[in-house]
Enzyme design. Structure first.
Site, short mmCIF file in Angstrom:
data_model
loop_
_atom_site.label_atom_id
_atom_site.label_comp_id
_atom_site.label_asym_id
_atom_site.label_seq_id
_atom_site.Cartn_x
_atom_site.Cartn_y
_atom_site.Cartn_z
N CYS A 20 37.14 35.14 37.37
CA CYS A 20 36.96 35.47 35.96
C CYS A 20 35.48 35.44 35.62
CB CYS A 20 37.71 34.46 35.09
SG CYS A 20 37.55 34.73 33.32
N HIS B 296 43.64 36.66 28.25
CA HIS B 296 42.41 36.31 27.53
C HIS B 296 42.61 36.44 26.02
CE1 HIS B 296 39.17 35.25 30.16
NE2 HIS B 296 39.32 36.31 30.94
N GLU C 37 43.68 40.12 31.57
CA GLU C 37 42.95 40.43 30.33
C GLU C 37 43.81 40.20 29.10
OE1 GLU C 37 39.79 40.78 30.51
OE2 GLU C 37 39.87 40.84 32.70
#
Length: 220
Positions: free
Chosen positions: A132, A178, A175
């Site tokens: 990441c 996130h 993602e």
């Protein structure tokens, strides 16, 4: 348009831009030239650990500029993808520029992404190393389904459906995590998470130096 690597047909290896095959695409997305590199947030910063707000204003210069900046930041960091909260922006948006396991390059952006819930019978878990940009340095094994479908909007508000397999499926899930305030560290056992954080402290200076060198190389 989906790319199904296991269907036994001849593979169309053209670049997919927003999920659509194109006959030509440059080595660097055009957004990189237009964009400004932003600071990448690091695990522990509050914006990475809460759910982001939905994008509500589409077709604006501000949204286009943010996407350009995210592509530029991702390129400098040699990333596969980056989410808006990784450049300190509280919006549900991520961009990607990634080559999958079958050599197909995928480039695009999506706002307000929602992952389809796969039926249990179709869930095949793959345990692969994952890193990441906001956890600079370490890579750890993380199990995720090897197929993902994400639905959202493009920068103009048009509906968008993106399908991924293998590494690209992992990217779409990473993602989207996130934007819900989760990093891959949250999917690790406590001992593994602590080990990753210790490794990050030892390696992040070198990662930041490489990013600075890449920025200079790209004139950013």
């Amino acid at each position: 348009m989906s790319f199904r690597p296991s269907d036994g047909t001849s593979q169309d290896l053209r670049v997919r831009v927003q999920g659509v095959p194109v006959d030509f695409y440059p080595a660097l997305p055009p957004e990189v030239a237009r964009g400004t590199v932003r600071r990448v947030t690091v695990v522990g910063e509050e914006i990475l650990h809460r759910r982001c707000r939905e994008v509500t204003q589409f077709g604006t210069p501000e949204l286009s500029c943010l996407i350009d900046d995210m592509f530029a930041t991702n390129a400098v960091a040699d990333g596969a993808a980056i989410a808006a909260n990784q450049v300190d922006v509280d919006q549900q948006l991520f961009v990607w520029d990634i080559t999958d396991d079958w050599g197909v390059r995928h480039v695009g952006h999506i706002a307000n992404p929602v992952l389809d819930e796969l039926p249990t019978a179709q869930r095949v878990l793959a345990e692969e190393r994952e890193g990441c940009l906001s956890v600079p340095g370490p890579y750890k094994l993380v199990p995720r389904p090897d197929h993902a479908v994400v639905r959202g909007r493009d920068k103009d508000g048009n509906p968008l459906v993106i399908e991924g397999w293998g590494y690209f499926a992992r990217c779409l899930q990473h993602e989207t995590d996130h934007l819900h305030g989760r990093t891959y560290l949250d999917r690790l056992a406590r001992r593994e998470r602590k080990a990753a954080l210790r490794e990050m402290e030892d390696t992040k200076a070198g990662v930041f130096a490489r990013r600075a060198a890449r920025a200079a190389e790209l004139g950013k």
